[in-house]
Write a protein that holds these residues in place. Structure first.
Motif, PDB file in Angstrom:
ATOM      1  N   TYR A 115      11.578  -4.297 -11.215  1.00 14.75           N
ATOM      2  CA  TYR A 115      10.924  -3.285 -10.381  1.00 14.75           C
ATOM      3  C   TYR A 115      10.633  -3.846  -8.999  1.00 14.75           C
ATOM      4  CZ  TYR A 115       7.251  -0.007  -8.902  1.00 14.75           C
ATOM      5  OH  TYR A 115       6.485   0.913  -8.215  1.00 14.75           O
ATOM      6  N   ASN A 116      10.850  -3.014  -7.990  1.00 16.36           N
ATOM      7  CA  ASN A 116      10.538  -3.395  -6.624  1.00 16.36           C
ATOM      8  C   ASN A 116       9.807  -2.224  -5.986  1.00 16.36           C
ATOM      9  OD1 ASN A 116      10.415  -4.674  -4.175  1.00 16.36           O
ATOM     10  ND2 ASN A 116      12.535  -4.226  -3.613  1.00 16.36           N
ATOM     11  N   GLY A 117       8.504  -2.223  -6.116  1.00 13.66           N
ATOM     12  CA  GLY A 117       7.733  -1.114  -5.574  1.00 13.66           C
ATOM     13  C   GLY A 117       6.249  -1.372  -5.655  1.00 13.66           C
ATOM     14  N   GLU A 118       5.505  -0.340  -5.352  1.00 11.39           N
ATOM     15  CA  GLU A 118       4.046  -0.413  -5.351  1.00 11.39           C
ATOM     16  C   GLU A 118       3.487  -0.059  -6.729  1.00 11.39           C
ATOM     17  OE1 GLU A 118       2.156  -1.392  -2.657  1.00 11.39           O
ATOM     18  OE2 GLU A 118       4.125  -1.882  -1.807  1.00 11.39           O
ATOM     19  N   TYR A 119       2.267  -0.501  -6.988  1.00 12.73           N
ATOM     20  CA  TYR A 119       1.550  -0.195  -8.222  1.00 12.73           C
ATOM     21  C   TYR A 119       0.389   0.750  -7.923  1.00 12.73           C
ATOM     22  CZ  TYR A 119       4.012  -3.834 -10.750  1.00 12.73           C
ATOM     23  OH  TYR A 119       4.991  -4.575 -11.365  1.00 12.73           O
ATOM     24  N   THR A 120       0.125   1.637  -8.861  1.00 14.00           N
ATOM     25  CA  THR A 120      -1.071   2.460  -8.801  1.00 14.00           C
ATOM     26  C   THR A 120      -2.212   1.623  -9.367  1.00 14.00           C
ATOM     27  OG1 THR A 120       0.203   4.485  -9.102  1.00 14.00           O
ATOM     28  CG2 THR A 120      -2.157   4.585  -9.633  1.00 14.00           C
ATOM     29  N   LYS A 121      -3.298   1.533  -8.642  1.00 13.58           N
ATOM     30  CA  LYS A 121      -4.451   0.752  -9.086  1.00 13.58           C
ATOM     31  C   LYS A 121      -5.520   1.702  -9.598  1.00 13.58           C
ATOM     32  CE  LYS A 121      -7.762  -2.709  -7.419  1.00 13.58           C
ATOM     33  NZ  LYS A 121      -8.177  -3.504  -6.247  1.00 13.58           N
ATOM     34  N   ILE A 122      -5.956   1.461 -10.833  1.00 21.81           N
ATOM     35  CA  ILE A 122      -6.975   2.296 -11.462  1.00 21.81           C
ATOM     36  C   ILE A 122      -8.144   1.382 -11.826  1.00 21.81           C
ATOM     37  CG2 ILE A 122      -7.491   3.851 -13.379  1.00 21.81           C
ATOM     38  CD1 ILE A 122      -4.304   4.137 -13.529  1.00 21.81           C
ATOM     39  N   GLU A 123      -9.291   1.629 -11.211  1.00 28.10           N
ATOM     40  CA  GLU A 123     -10.454   0.788 -11.474  1.00 28.10           C
ATOM     41  C   GLU A 123     -11.405   1.492 -12.429  1.00 28.10           C
ATOM     42  OE1 GLU A 123     -11.936  -1.643  -8.125  1.00 28.10           O
ATOM     43  OE2 GLU A 123     -10.594  -0.375  -6.919  1.00 28.10           O
ATOM     44  N   ALA A 124     -11.826   0.751 -13.437  1.00 31.99           N
ATOM     45  CA  ALA A 124     -12.794   1.248 -14.415  1.00 31.99           C
ATOM     46  C   ALA A 124     -13.918   0.226 -14.511  1.00 31.99           C
ATOM     47  CB  ALA A 124     -12.114   1.450 -15.765  1.00 31.99           C
ATOM     48  N   ASP A 125     -14.926   0.512 -15.324  1.00 37.41           N
ATOM     49  CA  ASP A 125     -16.058  -0.402 -15.455  1.00 37.41           C
ATOM     50  C   ASP A 125     -15.645  -1.761 -16.014  1.00 37.41           C
ATOM     51  OD1 ASP A 125     -17.797   1.525 -14.499  1.00 37.41           O
ATOM     52  OD2 ASP A 125     -18.338   2.230 -16.503  1.00 37.41           O
ATOM     53  N   ARG A 126     -14.850  -1.734 -17.082  1.00 43.75           N
ATOM     54  CA  ARG A 126     -14.519  -2.975 -17.793  1.00 43.75           C
ATOM     55  C   ARG A 126     -13.219  -3.633 -17.370  1.00 43.75           C
ATOM     56  NH1 ARG A 126     -15.839  -1.521 -23.950  1.00 43.75           N
ATOM     57  NH2 ARG A 126     -14.172  -3.017 -24.155  1.00 43.75           N
ATOM     58  N   SER A 127     -12.306  -2.854 -16.765  1.00 42.62           N
ATOM     59  CA  SER A 127     -11.013  -3.427 -16.402  1.00 42.62           C
ATOM     60  C   SER A 127     -10.411  -2.693 -15.209  1.00 42.62           C
ATOM     61  CB  SER A 127     -10.052  -3.366 -17.594  1.00 42.62           C
ATOM     62  OG  SER A 127      -9.844  -2.024 -17.983  1.00 42.62           O
ATOM     63  N   THR A 128      -9.415  -3.346 -14.616  1.00 46.40           N
ATOM     64  CA  THR A 128      -8.625  -2.753 -13.544  1.00 46.40           C
ATOM     65  C   THR A 128      -7.181  -2.732 -14.027  1.00 46.40           C
ATOM     66  OG1 THR A 128     -10.126  -3.606 -11.863  1.00 46.40           O
ATOM     67  CG2 THR A 128      -7.933  -2.944 -11.120  1.00 46.40           C
ATOM     68  N   ILE A 129      -6.539  -1.575 -13.855  1.00 46.16           N
ATOM     69  CA  ILE A 129      -5.188  -1.381 -14.343  1.00 46.16           C
ATOM     70  C   ILE A 129      -4.251  -1.213 -13.152  1.00 46.16           C
ATOM     71  CG2 ILE A 129      -3.664   0.119 -15.697  1.00 46.16           C
ATOM     72  CD1 ILE A 129      -6.297   1.009 -17.193  1.00 46.16           C
ATOM     73  N   TYR A 130      -3.151  -1.943 -13.169  1.00 45.18           N
ATOM     74  CA  TYR A 130      -2.100  -1.815 -12.169  1.00 45.18           C
ATOM     75  C   TYR A 130      -0.903  -1.230 -12.905  1.00 45.18           C
ATOM     76  CZ  TYR A 130      -5.197  -5.013  -9.747  1.00 45.18           C
ATOM     77  OH  TYR A 130      -6.292  -5.582  -9.162  1.00 45.18           O
ATOM     78  N   PHE A 131      -0.468  -0.037 -12.509  1.00 43.51           N
ATOM     79  CA  PHE A 131       0.521   0.714 -13.274  1.00 43.51           C
ATOM     80  C   PHE A 131       1.697   1.133 -12.401  1.00 43.51           C
ATOM     81  CE2 PHE A 131       2.114   4.953 -14.355  1.00 43.51           C
ATOM     82  CZ  PHE A 131       2.624   4.709 -15.616  1.00 43.51           C
ATOM     83  N   ALA A 132       2.903   1.112 -13.001  1.00 42.31           N
ATOM     84  CA  ALA A 132       4.098   1.625 -12.322  1.00 42.31           C
ATOM     85  C   ALA A 132       5.103   2.069 -13.378  1.00 42.31           C
ATOM     86  CB  ALA A 132       4.706   0.564 -11.406  1.00 42.31           C
ATOM     87  N   LYS A 133       6.163   2.731 -12.925  1.00 41.23           N
ATOM     88  CA  LYS A 133       7.217   3.168 -13.835  1.00 41.23           C
ATOM     89  C   LYS A 133       8.522   3.250 -13.064  1.00 41.23           C
ATOM     90  CE  LYS A 133       6.085   8.021 -13.100  1.00 41.23           C
ATOM     91  NZ  LYS A 133       5.721   9.276 -13.724  1.00 41.23           N
ATOM     92  N   ASN A 134       9.615   3.215 -13.802  1.00 44.69           N
ATOM     93  CA  ASN A 134      10.917   3.430 -13.192  1.00 44.69           C
ATOM     94  C   ASN A 134      11.892   3.910 -14.256  1.00 44.69           C
ATOM     95  OD1 ASN A 134      11.797   1.138 -14.591  1.00 44.69           O
ATOM     96  ND2 ASN A 134      11.942  -0.152 -12.793  1.00 44.69           N
ATOM     97  N   GLU A 135      13.067   4.282 -13.815  1.00 47.10           N
ATOM     98  CA  GLU A 135      14.109   4.683 -14.751  1.00 47.10           C
ATOM     99  C   GLU A 135      15.451   4.198 -14.221  1.00 47.10           C
ATOM    100  OE1 GLU A 135      15.562   9.135 -13.979  1.00 47.10           O
ATOM    101  OE2 GLU A 135      13.435   9.044 -14.485  1.00 47.10           O
ATOM    102  N   GLN A 136      16.342   3.906 -15.154  1.00 47.70           N
ATOM    103  CA  GLN A 136      17.686   3.461 -14.816  1.00 47.70           C
ATOM    104  C   GLN A 136      18.684   4.300 -15.595  1.00 47.70           C
ATOM    105  OE1 GLN A 136      17.089  -0.556 -16.242  1.00 47.70           O
ATOM    106  NE2 GLN A 136      17.124  -1.355 -14.157  1.00 47.70           N
ATOM    107  N   HIS A 137      19.736   4.728 -14.936  1.00 44.51           N
ATOM    108  CA  HIS A 137      20.803   5.470 -15.603  1.00 44.51           C
ATOM    109  C   HIS A 137      21.884   4.469 -15.982  1.00 44.51           C
ATOM    110  CE1 HIS A 137      19.281   9.518 -14.562  1.00 44.51           C
ATOM    111  NE2 HIS A 137      18.670   8.815 -13.619  1.00 44.51           N
TER     112      HIS A 137
END
Length: 191
Positions: free
Chosen positions: A111-133
């Motif tokens: 993957y070569n891109g940005e991550y969505t950052k989701i902050e919560a009380d107990r943890s921080t999540i860095y999330f992304a997705k992609n697809e390949q044909h």
């Protein structure tokens, strides 16, 4: 859960009929339809585990309480989807270098891109997705990947997840992978 339990008295699912996978299951009671509660052998995290999957014993690795790595594979037959989940858990100071953790996750997920950052009380999540044909034996497939790095806000714990699935193309329309893994919702908690 006792891996030596009598399989005929347990749910007739891949997760409970595989002796090694059963060692990680907290209970044969589903926490959500189609999922059991999984507890890592380091004791560092729990998550929902799909009933149609098992842990690859040959690719499992654990070092004391600070590192655990595993590969889970399953088939969702009704949807014609094959999937795998690569997980790496760490509990050490190096998890504080988020930039390096995301660089490694990106390399593992191709993957070569940005991550969505989701902050919560107990943890921080860095999330992304992609697809390949891709095309194998003149059959077109789509490989979907959902991946996240989940970092505890109160300790040196972090978990990397890569959920990959192949959805077979039928009559030009791909089966959709759904939203499993979206925003790290597979993870119940990091202890």
């Amino acid at each position: 859960m006792d891996s030596k339990a009598q399989p005929e008295k347990l749910p007739d699912t891949v997760a409970f009929q595989d002796e090694f996978t059963r060692e990680f299951m907290v209970s044969p009671k589903e926490v959500k339809e189609g999922h059991y509660l999984f507890k890592s052998k380091t004791g560092g995290f729990t998550m929902w585990f799909p009933k149609d999957a098992k842990i690859n014993r040959g690719l499992y690795e654990k070092h004391d309480k600070y590192y655990e790595s595993s590969v889970i594979a399953g088939v969702r037959e009704q949807e014609n989807i094959i999937y795998d989940i690569d997980m790496v858990y760490e509990n050490r100071l190096r998890t504080e270098d988020i930039e390096s953790d995301l660089f490694l996750l990106s390399a593992d997920a191709d993957y070569n891109g940005e991550y969505t950052k989701i902050e919560a009380d107990r943890s921080t999540i860095y999330f992304a997705k992609n697809e390949q044909h891709i095309s194998v034996d003149n059959k077109k497939d789509i490989v979907y990947k959902f991946f996240a790095y989940i970092k505890s806000n109160h300790s040196h714990q972090g978990v990397q997840f890569i959920y990959g699935s192949v959805a077979r193309m039928l009559t030009g329309m791909p089966y959709q992978c759904g939203q499993r893994g979206r925003k790290g919702k597979n993870v119940d908690e990091i202890h």
